[in-house]
Scaffold this motif. Sequence first.
Motif, mmCIF file in Angstrom:
data_model
loop_
_atom_site.group_PDB
_atom_site.id
_atom_site.type_symbol
_atom_site.label_atom_id
_atom_site.label_comp_id
_atom_site.label_asym_id
_atom_site.label_seq_id
_atom_site.Cartn_x
_atom_site.Cartn_y
_atom_site.Cartn_z
ATOM 1 N N ARG B 355 10.077 3.345 -2.433
ATOM 2 C CA ARG B 355 8.833 3.893 -2.987
ATOM 3 C C ARG B 355 8.787 3.821 -4.514
ATOM 4 O O ARG B 355 8.989 4.805 -5.215
ATOM 5 C CB ARG B 355 8.587 5.319 -2.462
ATOM 6 C CG ARG B 355 8.305 5.333 -0.946
ATOM 7 C CD ARG B 355 8.025 6.730 -0.433
ATOM 8 N NE ARG B 355 7.580 6.706 0.974
ATOM 9 C CZ ARG B 355 8.385 6.525 2.030
ATOM 10 N NH1 ARG B 355 9.678 6.325 1.865
ATOM 11 N NH2 ARG B 355 7.887 6.494 3.241
ATOM 12 N N THR B 358 3.528 1.214 -8.048
ATOM 13 C CA THR B 358 2.913 -0.066 -7.683
ATOM 14 C C THR B 358 2.955 -1.073 -8.831
ATOM 15 O O THR B 358 3.034 -2.272 -8.586
ATOM 16 C CB THR B 358 1.439 0.133 -7.262
ATOM 17 O OG1 THR B 358 0.748 0.796 -8.333
ATOM 18 C CG2 THR B 358 1.340 0.953 -5.998
ATOM 19 N N GLU B 359 2.921 -0.583 -10.082
ATOM 20 C CA GLU B 359 2.843 -1.503 -11.232
ATOM 21 C C GLU B 359 4.039 -2.439 -11.329
ATOM 22 O O GLU B 359 3.926 -3.535 -11.858
ATOM 23 C CB GLU B 359 2.731 -0.726 -12.560
ATOM 24 C CG GLU B 359 1.461 0.093 -12.714
ATOM 25 C CD GLU B 359 1.502 1.372 -11.894
ATOM 26 O OE1 GLU B 359 2.607 1.924 -11.690
ATOM 27 O OE2 GLU B 359 0.435 1.813 -11.433
ATOM 28 N N LYS B 361 5.761 -3.596 -8.805
ATOM 29 C CA LYS B 361 6.002 -4.334 -7.568
ATOM 30 C C LYS B 361 4.870 -5.317 -7.265
ATOM 31 O O LYS B 361 3.800 -5.253 -7.861
ATOM 32 C CB LYS B 361 6.196 -3.354 -6.406
ATOM 33 C CG LYS B 361 7.524 -2.580 -6.486
ATOM 34 C CD LYS B 361 8.737 -3.510 -6.327
ATOM 35 C CE LYS B 361 10.063 -2.774 -6.424
ATOM 36 N NZ LYS B 361 11.225 -3.701 -6.405
ATOM 37 N N LYS B 366 2.337 -2.871 0.628
ATOM 38 C CA LYS B 366 1.433 -1.816 1.079
ATOM 39 C C LYS B 366 1.677 -0.554 0.254
ATOM 40 O O LYS B 366 2.788 -0.286 -0.178
ATOM 41 C CB LYS B 366 1.665 -1.520 2.561
ATOM 42 C CG LYS B 366 0.568 -0.645 3.178
ATOM 43 C CD LYS B 366 0.658 -0.597 4.692
ATOM 44 C CE LYS B 366 -0.440 0.292 5.264
ATOM 45 N NZ LYS B 366 -1.787 -0.321 5.103
ATOM 46 N N ARG B 367 0.587 0.189 0.005
ATOM 47 C CA ARG B 367 0.734 1.438 -0.742
ATOM 48 C C ARG B 367 1.055 2.584 0.201
ATOM 49 O O ARG B 367 0.689 2.560 1.371
ATOM 50 C CB ARG B 367 -0.539 1.710 -1.532
ATOM 51 C CG ARG B 367 -0.730 0.583 -2.534
ATOM 52 C CD ARG B 367 -1.806 0.805 -3.534
ATOM 53 N NE ARG B 367 -1.770 -0.338 -4.464
ATOM 54 C CZ ARG B 367 -2.506 -0.435 -5.551
ATOM 55 N NH1 ARG B 367 -3.346 0.543 -5.861
ATOM 56 N NH2 ARG B 367 -2.410 -1.487 -6.326
ATOM 57 N N ASP B 368 1.750 3.554 -0.345
ATOM 58 C CA ASP B 368 2.148 4.710 0.443
ATOM 59 C C ASP B 368 0.919 5.566 0.739
ATOM 60 O O ASP B 368 0.274 6.047 -0.192
ATOM 61 C CB ASP B 368 3.175 5.520 -0.365
ATOM 62 C CG ASP B 368 3.809 6.625 0.458
ATOM 63 O OD1 ASP B 368 3.293 6.915 1.563
ATOM 64 O OD2 ASP B 368 4.813 7.190 -0.004
ATOM 65 N N LYS B 373 -0.144 5.726 -5.526
ATOM 66 C CA LYS B 373 0.449 5.168 -6.742
ATOM 67 C C LYS B 373 1.811 4.530 -6.468
ATOM 68 O O LYS B 373 2.405 3.911 -7.342
ATOM 69 C CB LYS B 373 0.613 6.279 -7.794
ATOM 70 C CG LYS B 373 -0.708 6.743 -8.371
ATOM 71 C CD LYS B 373 -0.508 7.793 -9.430
ATOM 72 C CE LYS B 373 -1.874 8.197 -10.009
ATOM 73 N NZ LYS B 373 -1.749 9.373 -10.881
ATOM 74 N N ALA B 375 4.296 2.010 -4.070
ATOM 75 C CA ALA B 375 4.368 0.902 -3.112
ATOM 76 C C ALA B 375 5.449 1.218 -2.094
ATOM 77 O O ALA B 375 6.482 1.818 -2.437
ATOM 78 C CB ALA B 375 4.712 -0.395 -3.840
ATOM 79 N N SER B 393 9.746 -4.812 1.394
ATOM 80 C CA SER B 393 8.657 -3.844 1.489
ATOM 81 C C SER B 393 7.939 -3.941 2.822
ATOM 82 O O SER B 393 8.086 -4.927 3.545
ATOM 83 C CB SER B 393 7.617 -4.085 0.387
ATOM 84 O OG SER B 393 6.818 -5.223 0.693
ATOM 85 N N GLU B 396 0.977 -5.226 2.787
ATOM 86 C CA GLU B 396 -0.410 -4.784 2.939
ATOM 87 C C GLU B 396 -1.007 -5.481 4.155
ATOM 88 O O GLU B 396 -1.038 -6.705 4.217
ATOM 89 C CB GLU B 396 -1.212 -5.133 1.681
ATOM 90 C CG GLU B 396 -2.642 -4.634 1.736
ATOM 91 C CD GLU B 396 -2.706 -3.138 2.085
ATOM 92 O OE1 GLU B 396 -3.067 -2.830 3.241
ATOM 93 O OE2 GLU B 396 -2.374 -2.309 1.221
ATOM 94 N N ARG B 405 -6.536 -6.441 -4.158
ATOM 95 C CA ARG B 405 -5.280 -6.598 -4.908
ATOM 96 C C ARG B 405 -5.176 -8.009 -5.488
ATOM 97 O O ARG B 405 -4.739 -8.212 -6.617
ATOM 98 C CB ARG B 405 -4.090 -6.311 -3.982
ATOM 99 C CG ARG B 405 -2.983 -5.516 -4.592
ATOM 100 C CD ARG B 405 -3.389 -4.071 -4.899
ATOM 101 N NE ARG B 405 -3.939 -3.366 -3.745
ATOM 102 C CZ ARG B 405 -3.214 -3.013 -2.665
ATOM 103 N NH1 ARG B 405 -1.951 -3.292 -2.590
ATOM 104 N NH2 ARG B 405 -3.786 -2.356 -1.691
#
Lengths: 465, 465
Positions: B355, B358-359, B361, B366-368, B373, B375, B393, B396, B405
């Motif tokens: 986790r 996101t910046e 990765k 996929k986002r949590d 905020k 990944a 990971s 998405e 994205r």
Amino acid sequence: MTKLSTDNRQHKAKLKTKNNNPKSTIRNPKSKKSMSRIYIEDLSKHVGEEVAIHGWLYNKRSSGKIRFLVVRDGTGVLQCVMVKQNLSEEIFNTFDALTQESSFSVTGKVKAEPRSPGGFEMEVSDVKIIHVAKEYPITPKEHGVEYLIDIRHLWLRSSRQHAIMRVRHEIIRAIREFFDNRGFLLMDAPIFTPAACEGTSTLFATDYFDLGKAYLTQSGQLYGEAGAMAFGKVYVFGPTFRAEKSKTRRHLTEFWMVEPEVAFNDLNDNMELAEEFLEHIVQSVLKNRQTELKTLERNTTFLEKVKKPLPKISYEEAVDILRKKGNAFEYGNDFGAADETIISGEFDQPLIVHRYPTEVKAFYMKRDPQNPKLALAMDVLAPEGYGEIIGGSQREDDYDALLSRIKEHNLPQEAFEWYLDLRRYGSVPHAGFGLGVERTVSWICGLEHVRETIPFPRMIYRLTP
Amino acid sequence: MTKLSTDNRQHKAKLKTKNNNPKSTIRNPKSKKSMSRIYIEDLSKHVGEEVAIHGWLYNKRSSGKIRFLVVRDGTGVLQCVMVKQNLSEEIFNTFDALTQESSFSVTGKVKAEPRSPGGFEMEVSDVKIIHVAKEYPITPKEHGVEYLIDIRHLWLRSSRQHAIMRVRHEIIRAIREFFDNRGFLLMDAPIFTPAACEGTSTLFATDYFDLGKAYLTQSGQLYGEAGAMAFGKVYVFGPTFRAEKSKTRRHLTEFWMVEPEVAFNDLNDNMELAEEFLEHIVQSVLKNRQTELKTLERNTTFLEKVKKPLPKISYEEAVDILRKKGNAFEYGNDFGAADETIISGEFDQPLIVHRYPTEVKAFYMKRDPQNPKLALAMDVLAPEGYGEIIGGSQREDDYDALLSRIKEHNLPQEAFEWYLDLRRYGSVPHAGFGLGVERTVSWICGLEHVRETIPFPRMIYRLTP
């Protein structure tokens, strides 16, 4: 197993308490033992159990109160039977919503059913839709190959492509098993090579920082020779690249090749190794991939005959065959695809042709001490017109002979100094060969074109997807 | 076994009749059963027999009437004892002619000898020189690594490099075994890719006929995702390329990566798969390559602890560790090599960090759902300061989220249409990761630099031999 009616009553009782969300099933597949998610390939271990299958809709059909969902999960297909009286209306109607390739989770009891393709069926107790697919671009109608390659990422989901990819995997597995079990060291040769050894016309080049151009390897053999001097017996196995402008059904710009190299082996040992190797590959596929060969409708008569010893003839004898067949072949030329088909057509096993004129073979091949006009080369031609699948030779092990060959071919000596070192420091007789994976897959699967033998083929006019 | 004196008499009697030429032994190794050529790795099956070993001189020493030749044949080393009174002068004097790395065939009786490194010795009855090596450029004195890499084709003959290459082979074998035994399909992803998806700065490019530029793959993951939708569970395994101008001890321009991808797996499943995978690799090496680890003087304390479950912490918890250690790390940054060393130093097993913001990765993660905020990413950091060996990971799986994205990252949408198709036609949750082979070899062998982990390393300043 208990009778169907009893099973159904049990299902109904269970349904009241479970209502399992597919998302939570996915996240915690082991949370409820009776509901564990399994793969179709493992069905035989779960007969009589209530399990979940996660997959995609392969097919469906309805006959009123009974509906059939055929689910594929990548490891197989399973027919799932929906009986209206056993299911809520909501679940029964998921049938209508599911389009081809929609993803869903289906739960139910596994039954042995000899009439089903895989030998099993599921009595559906629940269906959860994960994602409804848009109209799928591949339908049961015939599509052109160019269209299908454009959507190769989807085409791979079809049963025929599944069968080919599983045979490909088995061939690669058998290749590694063969060498691993004989104590060969796997030696990954570099992809980036420094010199355009045999001219740049068939090489892909890339800028390499401040070192000028790097060229993508066409063969790991020279590095394999260094490996053989270090480890006795090695195999190089990786992708190789040819920038040839060939559009034939046998050419890819990017293909995988395995290249064993053995210190102290001579041409005879090399042929023997190739025989045992081919037998192992083909017999492994016949043993482990019968289902896939049936899907491909492959006649395995010729494959079953791939056993040591294989027929061996000299180049000269091969020329005689061509002439007897009325072919005006000129001694000294290399065989073309049509020639190979005629020659190999005389045999029902892969054919080893040895001792070619030096002019048609590479500079590093050792000459026949009995006749220095011949190279100690060997090619293996697959039967049924599939052409050359193996090329190999005993290598020149004499420093002076190799150096003069490098000069004769106008090769840059400096780039070969490391290769000449192998003849400076404890040179020994050695031999090896290369087998092209895609041509072998093509032959064993009985395909017309190598483009179907690799997940994402690359050809002169094809770089996508 | 009979006593030594008896053995010697038998040897003498045999010597009179044989005088075997090494060339003919090489060509027909099976012609005389008692003289068959064997590999050193197979000595245990031939105790008491007269055999021939073909190999290279690794070492020699003399104590008057007894001389010792240490031969290496790529599968091991063997001490061969020459007793003057048992040999003709000609044979006894081959000792003087043999220089380091000279090739020869040595014949004699195999004896069990617990004091010898491999557990065996040979009583020499014949020696035939094949090729006397020129003065060998690698001597027992210390050489600089740059010098040794310049002659990498010869350096590979040393015992330390042997050990590393055998561990490398075992790691690769164990990787394939792990996935093959779990029904994963091997899916070779293309090396040539059509679009510079993440900018051209770290990509190698080549002209591709009339289709413009092709770029060498940095990862097969996107193709692996297509494979997972077709086959459920796949692994991509091949060379990958990075044109980064990195000169660190962890970077090669060409390296091998294995990338499993599994449909219906979420982040937790992905971490579990990585744990079981690492355990299998490390335990296989410990089981099958003890001799090599001893040669490398590897302390295996930490390796023995690589067993499921591995410790798992979130990115946030990792940041807390850095801060407690007095590091002024700013939340939101990516970890550097020094940070990784501090974090993993708190654990004696490989550490899973999950986790990330996101910046730092990739766009496809996929986002949590609990915190967009973050990944749903995971990295595995090896202990003992070896840094990241796995990155992965959950992907998405929502079409709209992925498309936005792609737009946010200013990626060319057209090049990703095929990838978006995987979200159009039966999208499912899925996850995967990539393991770098060379970093794993480096860690398991306890090496300082990845350049020794591959037969012919390629770095920003190194394209030869």
